[in-house]
Design a protein around this motif. Sequence first.
Motif, short mmCIF file in Angstrom:
data_model
loop_
_atom_site.label_atom_id
_atom_site.label_comp_id
_atom_site.label_asym_id
_atom_site.label_seq_id
_atom_site.Cartn_x
_atom_site.Cartn_y
_atom_site.Cartn_z
N ASP A 1 0.83 -1.21 0.00
CA ASP A 1 0.00 0.00 0.00
C ASP A 1 0.86 1.27 0.00
OD1 ASP A 1 -2.20 -1.65 0.07
OD2 ASP A 1 -2.52 -1.45 2.23
N HIS A 2 1.88 1.28 0.84
CA HIS A 2 2.71 2.48 0.98
C HIS A 2 3.41 2.84 -0.33
CE1 HIS A 2 5.26 5.44 3.01
NE2 HIS A 2 6.29 4.93 2.35
N HIS A 3 3.91 1.82 -1.02
CA HIS A 3 4.66 2.06 -2.26
C HIS A 3 3.80 1.91 -3.51
CE1 HIS A 3 8.54 2.34 -0.23
NE2 HIS A 3 8.21 1.28 0.48
N GLN A 4 2.50 1.63 -3.32
CA GLN A 4 1.56 1.48 -4.43
C GLN A 4 2.06 0.45 -5.45
OE1 GLN A 4 1.19 5.67 -5.65
NE2 GLN A 4 -0.75 5.79 -4.54
N LEU A 5 2.32 -0.75 -4.94
CA LEU A 5 2.87 -1.82 -5.75
C LEU A 5 1.78 -2.79 -6.21
CD1 LEU A 5 5.97 -2.65 -3.51
CD2 LEU A 5 5.91 -1.14 -5.51
N ILE A 6 2.08 -3.52 -7.27
CA ILE A 6 1.24 -4.63 -7.71
C ILE A 6 1.74 -5.87 -6.99
CG2 ILE A 6 0.56 -6.04 -9.69
CD1 ILE A 6 1.19 -3.57 -11.45
N SER A 7 0.82 -6.66 -6.44
CA SER A 7 1.27 -7.83 -5.67
C SER A 7 0.47 -9.06 -6.03
CB SER A 7 1.14 -7.57 -4.17
OG SER A 7 -0.22 -7.60 -3.78
N SER A 8 1.01 -10.20 -5.62
CA SER A 8 0.28 -11.45 -5.76
C SER A 8 -0.96 -11.41 -4.88
CB SER A 8 1.17 -12.62 -5.33
OG SER A 8 1.58 -12.47 -3.98
N THR A 9 -1.99 -12.12 -5.30
CA THR A 9 -3.18 -12.27 -4.46
C THR A 9 -2.93 -13.31 -3.38
OG1 THR A 9 -4.61 -11.71 -6.33
CG2 THR A 9 -5.64 -12.83 -4.47
N MET A 10 -2.21 -14.35 -3.74
CA MET A 10 -1.91 -15.43 -2.81
C MET A 10 -0.70 -15.06 -1.95
SD MET A 10 -4.22 -17.61 -3.40
CE MET A 10 -3.57 -18.95 -2.39
N PRO A 11 -0.81 -15.20 -0.62
CA PRO A 11 0.34 -14.93 0.25
C PRO A 11 1.40 -16.02 0.12
CG PRO A 11 -1.49 -15.75 1.55
CD PRO A 11 -2.01 -15.56 0.15
N VAL A 12 2.63 -15.67 0.48
CA VAL A 12 3.73 -16.64 0.43
C VAL A 12 4.31 -16.89 1.83
CG1 VAL A 12 4.35 -16.14 -1.96
CG2 VAL A 12 5.37 -14.78 -0.11
N GLY A 13 3.62 -16.42 2.86
CA GLY A 13 4.09 -16.64 4.22
C GLY A 13 3.45 -15.64 5.17
N ILE A 14 3.89 -15.67 6.42
CA ILE A 14 3.41 -14.73 7.42
C ILE A 14 4.59 -14.15 8.19
CG2 ILE A 14 1.11 -15.72 7.71
CD1 ILE A 14 2.18 -17.17 10.20
N PHE A 15 4.34 -13.00 8.80
CA PHE A 15 5.35 -12.29 9.58
C PHE A 15 4.67 -11.75 10.83
CE2 PHE A 15 6.85 -8.01 10.67
CZ PHE A 15 8.17 -8.26 11.00
N ALA A 16 5.32 -11.89 11.97
CA ALA A 16 4.80 -11.32 13.22
C ALA A 16 5.90 -10.52 13.89
CB ALA A 16 4.31 -12.42 14.15
N ASP B 1 0.08 -16.67 -8.92
CA ASP B 1 -1.05 -16.97 -8.04
C ASP B 1 -1.53 -18.41 -8.22
OD1 ASP B 1 -1.36 -14.66 -6.51
OD2 ASP B 1 -2.51 -13.64 -8.07
N GLN B 2 -1.70 -18.83 -9.47
CA GLN B 2 -2.14 -20.20 -9.72
C GLN B 2 -1.07 -21.19 -9.31
OE1 GLN B 2 -5.30 -21.13 -10.75
NE2 GLN B 2 -4.52 -23.11 -10.07
N GLY B 3 0.19 -20.81 -9.53
CA GLY B 3 1.29 -21.69 -9.16
C GLY B 3 1.37 -21.94 -7.67
N ILE B 4 1.13 -20.91 -6.85
CA ILE B 4 1.15 -21.07 -5.39
C ILE B 4 0.02 -22.01 -4.96
CG2 ILE B 4 0.84 -19.88 -3.19
CD1 ILE B 4 2.11 -17.40 -4.54
N THR B 5 -1.16 -21.82 -5.54
CA THR B 5 -2.30 -22.70 -5.23
C THR B 5 -1.98 -24.14 -5.59
OG1 THR B 5 -3.88 -20.90 -5.60
CG2 THR B 5 -4.73 -23.15 -5.71
N ASP B 6 -1.45 -24.36 -6.79
CA ASP B 6 -1.11 -25.71 -7.23
C ASP B 6 0.00 -26.32 -6.38
OD1 ASP B 6 -3.00 -25.37 -9.21
OD2 ASP B 6 -1.55 -24.94 -10.80
N TYR B 7 0.94 -25.49 -5.98
CA TYR B 7 2.07 -25.96 -5.16
C TYR B 7 1.57 -26.51 -3.84
CZ TYR B 7 7.19 -25.87 -4.79
OH TYR B 7 8.52 -26.21 -4.74
N ARG B 8 0.59 -25.82 -3.25
CA ARG B 8 0.02 -26.29 -1.98
C ARG B 8 -0.82 -27.55 -2.20
NH1 ARG B 8 -1.54 -21.92 0.00
NH2 ARG B 8 -0.26 -21.83 1.88
#
Length: 281
Positions: A117-132, A256-263
């Motif tokens: 959001d801050h940098h107004q970037l285009i991103s994947s719809t599917m996440p690739v991990g989490i951060f806390a 996006d499709q690749g991440i779904t298929d990978y899982r």
Amino acid sequence: MSVKHYPFFHDVDENNELYNTFNSKPVFILKIILLLALCCFQNKTYAKEIIMASDIWCPYICQDPQKPGYIVEMLNDILQEKQFIVRNETIPLARAIMLLKNDKVDIVLGLTQQHIDHHQLISSTMPVGIFANDFFVKSNNAWQFTSVAELAEYASKNHSIGIIKGYFYGQSIEELIAEKPNLFSYAHGDFPLNQNINRLMSGHIDIILDSKNAVLSEVKRLNITPLNYAGTQGKSSQLYVALSKIIDVQLLQVIDQGITDYRNSGKLDKLLTNYGISDWQ
């Protein structure tokens, strides 16, 4: 002076037998089928070099060529299956984002929604991990995180908090950084977490604020005295890959499709097990 005529530009006599044969219905339909097949083939295979960039943040992005990080491995598998040529670059995150915005790299790995959001970037719809927001201190320090207010109070007593330039840490921490920047000390460069761990061990900072997965992975790699896990702020943020704004939209669909298929294929579980972590979903 006579003008030369080339056969390709000649008007075609509609009574010509070759013309009628070429444009008969069966041949015309065959041409359409061949054209569609060519388009479909082109949509499924690629030959472009893709430059992926990020700093070292293992187990997401690692410096070991044999285990380069699970995000790196997954994205390489997905893209190479579609005939992309992938080049991985280790670049400080803030600079990688700048290069992405200037279309000098194609993909930056492991960004939060705040980055997007801050940098107004285009991103994947599917996440690739989490951060806390997790906290670590030296093994002889009994401090534990309880709240952002208590963190600010503890840090104000000459206990510096180590963070990484270019990272986002959520609204409450970002507000504290803006309000009291002197409480924080930034690591820079290609290996910022390594730098923060070394600074903690040498006494230059007192707290590391980072992902638990990343800190534990780096401590294990360095083979040093375990650090004390001092708690977490709690809520996890999802991580995405960001793409250059001039990238073909098909690449985003491939990822996006690749991440779904990978899982769904079980490859993701197997890959994450190799890094000692579990699926974030």
